[in-house]
Design an enzyme around this catalytic site. Sequence first.
Site, PDB file in Angstrom:
ATOM      1  N   GLY A  95       0.819  -1.202   0.000  1.00 32.90           N
ATOM      2  CA  GLY A  95       0.000   0.000   0.000  1.00 32.90           C
ATOM      3  C   GLY A  95       0.856   1.256   0.000  1.00 32.90           C
ATOM      4  N   CYS A  96       0.200   2.372  -0.267  1.00 32.93           N
ATOM      5  CA  CYS A  96       0.937   3.639  -0.379  1.00 32.93           C
ATOM      6  C   CYS A  96       1.488   4.080   0.968  1.00 32.93           C
ATOM      7  CB  CYS A  96       0.042   4.716  -0.990  1.00 32.93           C
ATOM      8  SG  CYS A  96      -1.556   4.913  -0.182  1.00 32.93           S
TER       9      CYS A  96
END
Lengths: 349, 349, 349, 349
Positions: C156-157
């Site tokens: 994920g970011c």
Amino acid sequence: MSQKVKVAVLGASGYSGIELLRLLLRHPHAELVAVTSRTLAGKTLSAEFPRFRKVGIADRLTFSNPDAAALKEAGAEIAFLALPHGVSVEYAKPLLELGIKVIDLSADFRLRSAEVYKEFYAHEHPAPELLSEAVYALPEIRADEIQKARLIACPGCYPTSILLPLIPLLKAGLLSADPLAVSSMSGASGAGRNANVSLLFCEVQNSLRSYSVPQHRHLSEIGQELAIAAGREVKLSFVPHLVPVYAGICTTTFASLAPGVTLEQVEAALQQAYADQPFVRLLGRNQSPDTKHVMGTNFIDIGWALDQRAGRLILMSAEDNIGKGASSQAIQNFNLVCGFDPAAGLQSV
Amino acid sequence: MSQKVKVAVLGASGYSGIELLRLLLRHPHAELVAVTSRTLAGKTLSAEFPRFRKVGIADRLTFSNPDAAALKEAGAEIAFLALPHGVSVEYAKPLLELGIKVIDLSADFRLRSAEVYKEFYAHEHPAPELLSEAVYALPEIRADEIQKARLIACPGCYPTSILLPLIPLLKAGLLSADPLAVSSMSGASGAGRNANVSLLFCEVQNSLRSYSVPQHRHLSEIGQELAIAAGREVKLSFVPHLVPVYAGICTTTFASLAPGVTLEQVEAALQQAYADQPFVRLLGRNQSPDTKHVMGTNFIDIGWALDQRAGRLILMSAEDNIGKGASSQAIQNFNLVCGFDPAAGLQSV
Amino acid sequence: MSQKVKVAVLGASGYSGIELLRLLLRHPHAELVAVTSRTLAGKTLSAEFPRFRKVGIADRLTFSNPDAAALKEAGAEIAFLALPHGVSVEYAKPLLELGIKVIDLSADFRLRSAEVYKEFYAHEHPAPELLSEAVYALPEIRADEIQKARLIACPGCYPTSILLPLIPLLKAGLLSADPLAVSSMSGASGAGRNANVSLLFCEVQNSLRSYSVPQHRHLSEIGQELAIAAGREVKLSFVPHLVPVYAGICTTTFASLAPGVTLEQVEAALQQAYADQPFVRLLGRNQSPDTKHVMGTNFIDIGWALDQRAGRLILMSAEDNIGKGASSQAIQNFNLVCGFDPAAGLQSV
Amino acid sequence: MSQKVKVAVLGASGYSGIELLRLLLRHPHAELVAVTSRTLAGKTLSAEFPRFRKVGIADRLTFSNPDAAALKEAGAEIAFLALPHGVSVEYAKPLLELGIKVIDLSADFRLRSAEVYKEFYAHEHPAPELLSEAVYALPEIRADEIQKARLIACPGCYPTSILLPLIPLLKAGLLSADPLAVSSMSGASGAGRNANVSLLFCEVQNSLRSYSVPQHRHLSEIGQELAIAAGREVKLSFVPHLVPVYAGICTTTFASLAPGVTLEQVEAALQQAYADQPFVRLLGRNQSPDTKHVMGTNFIDIGWALDQRAGRLILMSAEDNIGKGASSQAIQNFNLVCGFDPAAGLQSV
């Protein structure tokens, strides 16, 4: 202590509606007795708009379903309609019949001609008999009629920014018959508070673009009012642009002076029309108005220049599209209708 | 493996300069051998511009003082001048004398007439003998001349966005002699990377305003190139606006068609001029270009519409002011001068 | 000339998907053979995303309905899944069975434990048997496994920005067992390209706010990876904030050093882990990374400081949430899987 | 009609100063008798700040050179100092000697200890004898002292956002001795209205970054006030971030509850402290405040959450850095000093 006028706001869920509520919550002579919204019925103002927590009656006033009889019962004397185009007209009629004056922010009553309405809005006008009664309410131009009116059609945001610089010049016969060219830029609040991918932050932030080319609906009311001022048809091209600001309209108009007319005559006509108007600020020759100086206010700033090489007059204006272009101008009209100080409730800068 | 051309960049501390460095650091056929800046001398590229850390030679290449002889010694074959107006001319002459070709991004060599230069820039041109040699380098219009030139004057940002839509129409005689009205919006990078209160984030973010009304300097080169295309003087009014985006120019032009000309003829002229050009994208009738689709690229997008009520042709274009309006157009010219693929190093979207 | 790997992209209508297409359209070793989207089926890439007009095959490639067999037939060797969480898993299984490797950008295969998945995503994992096979693909940490994998779960970011600074320190045992405190800010593209009033320009532009407090879903994968690095459970509080930029994540982490550990040891561990990594840039002591220097790139910039008064280590990182935090990291993994130069197609700055 | 207090503003050329003028021009009980600025002397208010054209006396009031005797002569009873740190102290002394009360927005009188001042501001305090007299003026915490004071030190923007949520909890002994971790984001107006390349629109718009790590000057006053509330030293790490908004501070604080303390006790302490305060809005559990709801107002919004996994209390607040964090809080203090309604002149939302 001053007596307060009881007001209702119908359809206050968009950006102009929120601005209208903001202004009414603090207006010294207005008492907000009802706020309607089908989708928000039952919620308090501050539950929907957290900005209004602990502000006036916003923690207690609850959205209700729109119903003319109920608004009458609540004591409403004046109703502001911040409804979508085509919806205002449904409510205006019963409200007027119950003796409630109407200040409409939609386009429903701006045109005098049901035919022009049909051409631009693509359906028959549902209550054409009201069009002749409604006043196209630019307070600097038509104060007398507004004071006596019971149906106020507040001008559109672009039209306000375009008409105010032009009307005194057309009235004085200073412009030639060449078509006007008008380029406007507007902040995103003008496009509404709707779930629409094209209005997402990520779509708008780095974007500059025109839209509704070549025939934006506002052309109809602009043309109508320019013709009244000039006493003849006035042709114009109008290109609106969407730019990444919350609010603000910046308009640049290219016009041709009538033969022999000087810039001094232009300036004299503007001074005569607006020097004493509290919300029009004339900036002077070669002065560019800036929307940041009018944001959140009811001011419109106007500058002008003569381009001698091309033989063109350039008119420039800046306003807040949800202020002077919508909600604060509605309040200015409200003050006229009620006989209050024109600046009542419009003191913020 | 392809041989690389050795290039120098003079004065790369502004936004166009940074964009130029970005493009050159990745260009497959360019080798950056020198970067000059008086104020940054001794620093590495990446120390000044952290974006370039670990990119190509940016951690090793050091800014030097600008000196033509030293650049010659470093092997530079082509020099890009990203210097302020009035400064480029000082360096162009010695560089050319040393056999280094010059691609200038300033306004110093854009005008053919030293008199017009003096009128718009308020001082005598210091090297008028170079004006006749320099090529006003719109690659879509003047590729042949650019290929042979040793002094390239890259067009200004506004002029590029205004000229490309108009030139094919003027060449084909499709427009009347009425003055054109041009309204452009530009991002703040166009105003430069200077310590200036009026360009602070807090001053620009909520601001929409015109500036340099009624006579922006770019009028001089626009007028020159329109006259060449039309074979007659072309009058125009031009109003630029500053809007809160980093980069991007959106231009809207109002023109009058010559008698009897149809929109189909306009479209045919544009297609003929640009269908095969890799960096011009014709969007079609009533299509508004959007700067967000051209940001960081060398594309210019063009749309058009006929406003039949006012009898006006509306031309709309969008480009990146520091891309097609400055640095990537300079690379496009570099590719022409060197005989490379026109799109070399310009692949990013 | 290099042979190209045939790739498909499923679900490319969001901001990460567009970024992925942008990178693949220019990747020297990738050939885009299929792009799927139920809602866009039949349209060309450039019709939906005008930015891609005249770019590579974007004017010709048409969105199709997602179908594993059809993708196989189109020759796809690797499929990128840019689908919503919970949807990727439906397609991953048939694709793998057909011998197509999967690089998934969703959260569907990031967790090793189906129980933790259920706790954070509120439903049973539909294909728990694949969880043990999938590789949580931080390329700087797990290159060997990625090279051999057929199911790649891109991090994920937020996790990418939090894990990269912490993992080397936890591996080296430099941090105490005190709970970490992590505050991140993300641009609006992280919230998706969905018609949602709360993501409108007018709602986001003047807004700074936290969200998903106290338990954002990304905590699950962060906790998993920190525990692997530390060899023990690692507690942390994580508060994400939405801020008005298109893209970019800026993360600040407060940690406590283990007794006796010095800042020099921290720096040595970071240098050892990342000095040779092309996409991690170590800025140095008391140096704050800035998202503007990593936007549109695959870089992550890392700074650090010791707050001696409070006895705290402060770690700071900046990345592009749709770049290193999503799509360019997916390309980096693609390069590893295919044995290409790690920087292939990631040259833009 | 109410009598008005005559006020002067010294140094009103920055963003807090402009906001202060905006509030004073409309304050029902304030009469602006003098505005000073060395650089603007001789100009009218509205000539420098076009926003104020046609507003109150802004077209007539002229900036003068700062001079205590002249201010006395002009009748000033209270002077607001919106001067840079280190400059306020020069004027405060003569003003106080002439019997003019001082409301200072700088950091000059916020610290009780001249030693701590020297440590953080790097020079001797020029008037240490005034430090014991000055009141650190959080009106919700210290109203009684403020009412009696003649030297008011308005708290810093970050400290206000950090202290208000924490003080009631520390007073009630609800927090453990673990160091606090505080992450704040501020709009660019907090960095001042100075010609500085790093504050240009183009530098800030796409930027998220921390700064002044690890020791921002505001730590000194935060530490002082936390220690007073807790009756012991309170350690904290503080990382401020600059984000692209005009104004607004969003603060997230990570704390540890003392053994046995529940979230209900936290909520009770906050309610007891602030339920009756007009400008503190308690949003509730797991509710994130948003700066857009407090912009242009004197409100501070507070939310909180318990992160049970990590055993952490998360406190969140939002304020306008030039409102509650500076100028409107100064007006709130002015109202206290003069005995006016606490909300006088602070009605705008």
